[in-house]
Design a protein around this motif. Structure first.
Motif, PDB file in Angstrom:
ATOM      1  N   LEU A  11       0.139   0.795   4.766  1.00 36.55           N
ATOM      2  CA  LEU A  11      -0.733   0.055   3.875  1.00 36.55           C
ATOM      3  C   LEU A  11      -1.422   1.058   2.961  1.00 36.55           C
ATOM      4  CD1 LEU A  11      -2.016  -2.837   3.382  1.00 36.55           C
ATOM      5  CD2 LEU A  11      -3.900  -2.002   4.770  1.00 36.55           C
ATOM      6  N   LEU A  12      -1.329   0.838   1.667  1.00 37.08           N
ATOM      7  CA  LEU A  12      -1.935   1.739   0.696  1.00 37.08           C
ATOM      8  C   LEU A  12      -3.413   1.420   0.545  1.00 37.08           C
ATOM      9  CD1 LEU A  12      -1.698   3.839  -1.650  1.00 37.08           C
ATOM     10  CD2 LEU A  12      -1.242   1.883  -3.135  1.00 37.08           C
ATOM     11  N   VAL A  13      -4.255   2.440   0.643  1.00 34.81           N
ATOM     12  CA  VAL A  13      -5.675   2.301   0.370  1.00 34.81           C
ATOM     13  C   VAL A  13      -5.926   3.013  -0.952  1.00 34.81           C
ATOM     14  CG1 VAL A  13      -8.008   2.837   1.145  1.00 34.81           C
ATOM     15  CG2 VAL A  13      -6.251   2.208   2.817  1.00 34.81           C
ATOM     16  N   ASP A  14      -6.377   2.271  -1.934  1.00 32.61           N
ATOM     17  CA  ASP A  14      -6.535   2.776  -3.290  1.00 32.61           C
ATOM     18  C   ASP A  14      -8.005   3.049  -3.587  1.00 32.61           C
ATOM     19  OD1 ASP A  14      -6.132   3.418  -5.938  1.00 32.61           O
ATOM     20  OD2 ASP A  14      -5.723   1.372  -6.574  1.00 32.61           O
ATOM     21  N   ASP A  15      -8.544   4.127  -3.028  1.00 32.57           N
ATOM     22  CA  ASP A  15      -9.959   4.456  -3.206  1.00 32.57           C
ATOM     23  C   ASP A  15     -10.346   4.626  -4.665  1.00 32.57           C
ATOM     24  OD1 ASP A  15     -10.486   4.415  -0.479  1.00 32.57           O
ATOM     25  OD2 ASP A  15     -10.052   6.537  -0.230  1.00 32.57           O
ATOM     26  N   THR A  16      -9.475   5.156  -5.487  1.00 29.43           N
ATOM     27  CA  THR A  16      -9.783   5.404  -6.900  1.00 29.43           C
ATOM     28  C   THR A  16      -9.465   4.202  -7.779  1.00 29.43           C
ATOM     29  OG1 THR A  16      -7.602   6.319  -7.351  1.00 29.43           O
ATOM     30  CG2 THR A  16      -9.326   7.871  -6.626  1.00 29.43           C
ATOM     31  N   ARG A  17      -8.798   3.215  -7.242  1.00 32.02           N
ATOM     32  CA  ARG A  17      -8.401   1.986  -7.938  1.00 32.02           C
ATOM     33  C   ARG A  17      -7.399   2.225  -9.068  1.00 32.02           C
ATOM     34  NH1 ARG A  17     -14.064  -1.365  -8.094  1.00 32.02           N
ATOM     35  NH2 ARG A  17     -14.442  -1.232  -5.885  1.00 32.02           N
TER      36      ARG A  17
END
Length: 99
Positions: A11-17
């Protein structure tokens, strides 16, 4: 989220969006976030006995779902219209079957 759902896949977590932006999932409007579908989703949770939690982070971040097959091809790209907007399970399964 991964621990809560016991997911067995990456699952990708996109902290920087950055990924959100690349897939067109930018900020939603007030009405998209707090429209009738959201209130209906909250009401269903309350009726099931769930306690509502205070939202964290940017509540206007538009959600969405991107399903990428093992070859890196996007099999499904869904941009949410509000917090309760998710693709139907049948659509997810069709995208998986095609991949």
């Amino acid at each position: 989220y991964v621990e809560e759902t016991s997911l067995a896949w990456p699952l990708l977590v996109d902290d920087t969006r950055e990924t959100y932006g690349a897939y067109g999932m930018l900020s939603a409007s007030f009405w998209e976030i707090w429209g009738p579908k959201t209130w209906w989703a909250y009401l269903k949770e309350i009726m099931k006995g769930e306690k509502l939690r205070k939202p964290g982070g940017d509540i206007f971040q538009r959600g969405g779902d991107v399903l990428i097959d093992p070859e890196g091809i996007v099999a499904l790209h869904h941009i949410g219209v509000g917090p309760a907007d998710r693709p139907p399970v049948e659509r997810l399964l069709q995208a998986i079957d095609r991949g």
